[in-house]
Every structure is written in structure tokens, then in C-alpha cells.
Design a protein around this motif. Structure first.
Motif, short mmCIF file in Angstrom:
data_model
loop_
_atom_site.label_atom_id
_atom_site.label_comp_id
_atom_site.label_asym_id
_atom_site.label_seq_id
_atom_site.Cartn_x
_atom_site.Cartn_y
_atom_site.Cartn_z
N VAL A 304 0.84 -1.19 0.00
CA VAL A 304 0.00 0.00 0.00
C VAL A 304 0.87 1.25 0.00
CG1 VAL A 304 -1.69 1.33 1.32
CG2 VAL A 304 -1.95 -1.13 1.12
N PHE A 305 1.87 1.26 0.89
CA PHE A 305 2.74 2.42 0.98
C PHE A 305 3.51 2.65 -0.31
CE2 PHE A 305 6.87 4.29 1.93
CZ PHE A 305 6.44 5.52 2.37
N GLU A 306 4.01 1.56 -0.91
CA GLU A 306 4.76 1.72 -2.16
C GLU A 306 3.88 2.31 -3.25
OE1 GLU A 306 6.34 -2.08 -3.05
OE2 GLU A 306 8.01 -1.90 -1.64
N TYR A 307 2.65 1.85 -3.36
CA TYR A 307 1.74 2.41 -4.36
C TYR A 307 1.53 3.90 -4.14
CZ TYR A 307 0.27 -2.24 -5.97
OH TYR A 307 0.23 -3.50 -6.49
N LEU A 308 1.31 4.27 -2.85
CA LEU A 308 1.04 5.67 -2.55
C LEU A 308 2.27 6.53 -2.77
CD1 LEU A 308 -1.09 5.09 0.64
CD2 LEU A 308 -1.92 5.99 -1.53
N ALA A 309 3.43 6.01 -2.37
CA ALA A 309 4.65 6.80 -2.51
C ALA A 309 4.98 7.02 -3.99
CB ALA A 309 5.81 6.07 -1.83
#
Length: 311
Positions: A304-309
């Protein structure tokens, strides 16, 4: 107390920005926090510490407002008695014993029954046996637990913990996680800041993800992942005959792509996770292929974080 104050969230952050000279640390963040454990997730430099300091009343927002328990937090000493803030960087006098260190915090907080409060806080973190040893002889994890005791000694309703598990060994980490979860279950409001995704997933009922000073998403991480429907779900599959399974899956409408990596594992992409979960075993059964392992690669805070970043 008014009805508005009774129904107000524990923390209400409205349009908060904070800049230092020409550097914007937090940009137009709006969020609310209810009782229980809430995670504040993001990489170093995301603005987490600045936001925590604003919630604690230690700094004023450049723009926007912060309310705690329905009251403005800045320059509100009466409210500070209901807040415990544990900064990321260690601030201990290592020549003191653990009991003396927690006692110092109790004195600064003007706790009425100092000795009882110190005993209760140290018991909460499970360090009664080590309380008369000097802090210089503590492990990193023990110091973190005693720092938490000092943060708890005045019995605050709100705890702001900045990277509390940093540097702890597995055993100490497990104990800290237990203590924090127990405190949240008892009705306190706890905000735990971390850049370690597994920590937040283990601790928090709800998360706020910060990227570049902005709030990227809020909620349960699986619910957040479901909202990112412009990006496919990725599943890795180990199977007895990966090529046969790959050939069967490419014809499934819900599946966007199928790849076979160097180790013979399938990477399957789909925007419809329900259809994907149904189709994989059906196709495998029809082809006589045995599924050895099916692992969703994005059912975690990390993805999730990688997608958002990246976005």
C-alpha cells in the motif's frame, strides 16, 4: 460539558500545515483520531514527528488548527496533563535508576501520590525487577519501556509515541507491543508513529499514511488497498505445473497478466480480487494442476505504501 465536546474525537486536526523557513514539513493535513491505537505511517521525512509535536502542543501550526478532547491544544497547560508524549530520540539520565527516572517525570507532572504513580507505571511496563538498576545498564528495549513508564506516570488519556519500538530486540519489542495494545484496549487514545510497516500493521486498528508531508490515505490498510482500484492486485502462485496453469489463467477475463519468474513462480495481476480468488482454484482443478502456495503480494502495508509513494 457541551454535547459537542462529548462527541468530539480525541484528536481533530484541521487543514494543518507547518513550514520551517522555505521547507514545508506538513501540508494541509486533516484527520481525526478516536480511542484505541492509531498508526501514523510514513518514511523518514514524511512529517510524522512534526505532526505529533503539533498534536502535543509543542509547536504551533503555520496554518490550520489542532484540538485534543475538544479543546485547542496550543498554550493550554490544563490539557497537557491529559497528554503523554514520548519522542523518538532517547532522553534519559543514565546515572539515574529506572525508578528515579520515572519519579522525576512524576515530579515534573506534579502527580499527587508520587510513589504510587511511579510503582503503577513501572508495573504496567513490567520492569519492577529492574527499577533499582541504573539506566546505563539497561538494554535499548528496557530503556524504551522505562521511557514509556515515565510517559504514563501521570495517567494521561492520550499517548503520542514516536517510533517507540526503534532499536528493540524481538523479545523487548513483543513486550512493548503487548503493553501498547493493552493500553489501547483499556480505552486510551494512542498514536504510534513508525516507518516500519510491520509494526504499524501489528499495533494499530486504524492507520494514517503520510507521504511528503501530506496525508496519503486513512483507514484499515486492506480497505485502503481496495480503494486503489486503478492499480492491480498481484498474487504469487507456486504450482506443480506453472506453465499449464499460466496458459489456463490468461484466458480468464478478470486477469490482466500472468508472468513466470526465474524460479518458476507465477505472478498474476488482476483488478478484481474476488474473481481472481475464485478463478485460480477453478482453473487449477480443471487442468489437474496442484496449487502449492497462493500468496497475495499486496495484502500488506508495504505494498500500500509503495503504491502511494510512487503515486
Amino acid at each position: 460539558m457541551s454535547a459537542v465536546a462529548r462527541t468530539a474525537p480525541s484528536i481533530a486536526v484541521e487543514g494543518v500545515s507547518r513550514w520551517f523557513g522555505g521547507v514545508v514539513a506538513v501540508s494541509d493535513v486533516t484527520l481525526s483520531v478516536e480511542p484505541g491505537v492509531t498508526g501514523l505511517l510514513g518514511p523518514n521525512g514524511a512529517g510524522k514527528t512534526t505532526l505529533l509535536r503539533a498534536i502535543a502542543g509543542l509547536i504551533a501550526p503555520s496554518r490550520g488548527s489542532v484540538a485534543v478532547f475538544g479543546e485547542p491544544v496550543r498554550d493550554n497547560p490544563r490539557l497537557y496533563a491529559r497528554v503523554g508524549y514520548m519522542p523518538e530520540h532517547e532522553a534519559v539520565y543514565d546515572f539515574l535508576t529506572g525508578r528515579q527516572f520515572v519519579g522525576l517525570s512524576a515530579s515534573l507532572q506534579r502527580v499527587p501520590d508520587r510513589e504510587a504513580a511511579v510503582r503503577r507505571a513501572i508495573d504496567t511496563v513490567g520492569l519492577a525487577d529492574a527499577q533499582d538498576r541504573r539506566l546505563r545498564g539497561y538494554s535499548r528495549g528496557m530503556r524504551q519501556r522505562m521511557r514509556l513508564a515515565a510517559t504514563l506516570v501521570h495517567d494521561p488519556q492520550l499517548l503520542l509515541l514516536d517510533e517507540p519500538l526503534s532499536g528493540t530486540d524481538p523479545a523487548q519489542r513483543l513486550r512493548l507491543v503487548e503493553v501498547i495494545r493493552e493500553l489501547g484496549a483499556a480505552g486510551r487514545t494512542i498514536v504510534v508513529s513508525s516507518h516500519v510497516l510491520e509494526e504499524v500493521a501489528e499495533l494499530a486498528d486504524r492507520i494514517h499514511l503520510m507521504v511528503g508531508g501530506k496525508l496519503a490515505a486513512s483507514g484499515d490498510f486492506r480497505a485502503i488497498r481496495m480503494q486503489l482500484n486503478d492499480r492491480p492486485f498481484v498474487v504469487r502462485i507456486d504450482a506443480s505445473d506453472p506453465r499449464a496453469l499460466a496458459a489456463g489463467l490468461v484466458s480468464v477475463e478478470a486477469i490482466e497478466s500472468v508472468e513466470i519468474d526465474a524460479e518458476g513462480r507465477l505472478r498474476v495481476r488482476s483488478r478484481d480480487v474476488t474473481s481472481l480468488q475464485r478463478s485460480v482454484p477453478e482453473v487449477a482443478q480443471a487442468l489437474g494442476v496442484r496449487l502449492l502456495r497462493v500468496e497475495p503480494l499486496d495484502d500488506s502495508l508495504e505494498s500500500v505504501f509503495e503504491y502511494l509513494a510512487r503515486g
